[in-house]
Scaffold this active site. Structure first.
Site, PDB file in Angstrom:
ATOM      1  CE1 TYR A  72      33.936  48.431  40.546  1.00  0.00           C
ATOM      2  CE2 TYR A  72      32.002  47.335  39.665  1.00  0.00           C
ATOM      3  CZ  TYR A  72      32.778  47.710  40.740  1.00  0.00           C
ATOM      4  OH  TYR A  72      32.390  47.401  42.013  1.00  0.00           O
ATOM      5  NE  ARG A  75      33.863  53.283  41.540  1.00  0.00           N
ATOM      6  CZ  ARG A  75      33.927  52.488  42.608  1.00  0.00           C
ATOM      7  NH1 ARG A  75      33.115  51.439  42.681  1.00  0.00           N
ATOM      8  NH2 ARG A  75      34.774  52.719  43.583  1.00  0.00           N
ATOM      9  CG  HIS A 126      38.041  47.238  49.611  1.00  0.00           C
ATOM     10  ND1 HIS A 126      37.423  48.323  50.176  1.00  0.00           N
ATOM     11  CD2 HIS A 126      37.871  46.216  50.492  1.00  0.00           C
ATOM     12  CE1 HIS A 126      36.889  47.982  51.344  1.00  0.00           C
ATOM     13  NE2 HIS A 126      37.158  46.716  51.560  1.00  0.00           N
ATOM     14  CB  CYS A 134      39.929  34.940  34.824  1.00  0.00           C
ATOM     15  SG  CYS A 134      38.826  33.799  33.961  1.00  0.00           S
ATOM     16  CB  CYS A 139      40.662  30.948  35.119  1.00  0.00           C
ATOM     17  SG  CYS A 139      41.883  31.814  34.115  1.00  0.00           S
ATOM     18  CB  CYS A 190      39.918  35.101  30.720  1.00  0.00           C
ATOM     19  SG  CYS A 190      41.394  34.311  31.358  1.00  0.00           S
ATOM     20  CB  CYS A 193      40.053  30.094  30.593  1.00  0.00           C
ATOM     21  SG  CYS A 193      39.150  31.529  31.085  1.00  0.00           S
TER      22      CYS A 193
HETATM   23 ZN   LIG Z   1      40.472  32.742  32.692  1.00  0.00          ZN
END
Ligand SMILES: [Zn+2]
Length: 308
Positions: A72, A75, A126, A134, A139, A190, A193
């Protein structure tokens, strides 16, 4: 039902377009391909030696998040280097001139947004390569429009400038060199969290195989379609036999709406045979064809619409 005898007649299409107010577009990979981007969604799409579809799953991310993130990150980098094309600009301009035009896109490269398509008239089915979210199901952290490339030092090999010569390949795609192994600790986590000391990994904000589309997005599209008769459905750069385009095209045809196919193989015999009385089909490069089709409404594209 016999197909429209004027199915690829530009003047007949323009006459129909002039009478159409509520227009829906469903865009797919072919539109991105006109900007030089591989989209990897088709069968047989390979990234290095990996089947790209096998990397676009929650299971693949669970097993090797470093590998999936590298795919990714690559991309993201290629999408940032690409430019919106005449098709993106024509659709954005149509949206600005016609508040009853809604554009749905399966493409995650953000090129519609970069062509200044009004956001209220664009549904990204998409998601986006540039949204981070996350990976924990408990979350709800989401970060839109993160354009950092590289996203983190471990993903720097994906952000190497792509070669300009067609005979060279991006160093990351050179399978004679092994991919670096990236431990999860080197990937973005993340921030939400984190406070609970169980920070989950961030993941791309795209819809992976096996995942449902966003229910709010689908509900808003259904509401738009149900509100009033849709005059025209443009199916651009995707097969109208594959969901979601297939669903919208079928729904539209049932109520007599004109379905307009813009795709490389749109005028092949088998596809023309399936056309309805009010349908059109124009084969060719999506950017070039859209420019011709929407020209009378949006003016001739001279490469200068909107800021890129
Ligand atoms: Zn999170």
């Amino acid at each position: 039902m016999a197909p429209n005898p004027d199915y690829n007649n530009l003047a007949a299409f323009h006459a129909k377009l002039a009478r159409s107010r509520r227009i829906l577009a469903v865009c797919g990979a072919g539109l991105s391909a006109s900007s030089g981007l591989a989209t990897f969604r088709g069968a047989g799409g390979l990234w290095r030696n990996y089947e790209a579809m096998a990397l676009a799953t929650p299971e693949a991310f669970e097993k090797d998040p470093g590998l999936v993130w590298m795919f990714y990150a690559y991309r993201r980098h290629m999408a940032l280097q690409a430019k919106p094309n005449a098709g993106h600009y024509a659709l954005a301009e149509l949206a600005k001139r016609n508040p009853e035009f809604l554009c749905l896109s399966q493409n995650v490269d953000h090129l519609h947004v970069r062509a200044n398509h009004p956001s209220t008239q664009l549904k990204l089915l998409h998601g986006s390569l540039f949204t981070l979210k996350c990976s924990s199901p408990t979350c709800d952290y989401t970060e839109p429009e993160n354009f950092a490339s590289p996203l983190c030092p471990a993903l720097a090999p994906a952000a190497v400038e792509a070669p300009t010569s067609p005979t060279e390949i991006h160093p990351l795609l050179d399978t004679t060199h092994p991919l670096p192994q990236i431990p999860p600790s080197s990937l973005p986590h993340c921030p939400q969290c984190k406070q609970q000391e169980t920070a989950s990994l961030l993941r791309p904000g795209v819809v992976w195989f096996g995942e449902p589309l966003d229910s709010d997005t689908l509900a808003s599209i259904d509401a738009w379609i149900a509100r009033e008769h849709v005059d025209m459905v443009l199916v651009v750069g995707t097969s109208s036999l594959v969901w979601p385009a297939a669903g919208f095209a079928e729904q539209a045809r049932r109520v007599g709406t004109s379905v307009v196919h813009v795709n490389l193989d749109a005028e092949e015999v088998g596809n023309v045979r399936r056309l309805g009385r009010e349908d059109f089909a124009f084969a060719g490069d999506a950017a070039e064809v859209l420019g011709r089709l929407l020209g009378p409404v949006v003016g001739r594209w001279d490469g200068g619409w909107g800021g890129v």
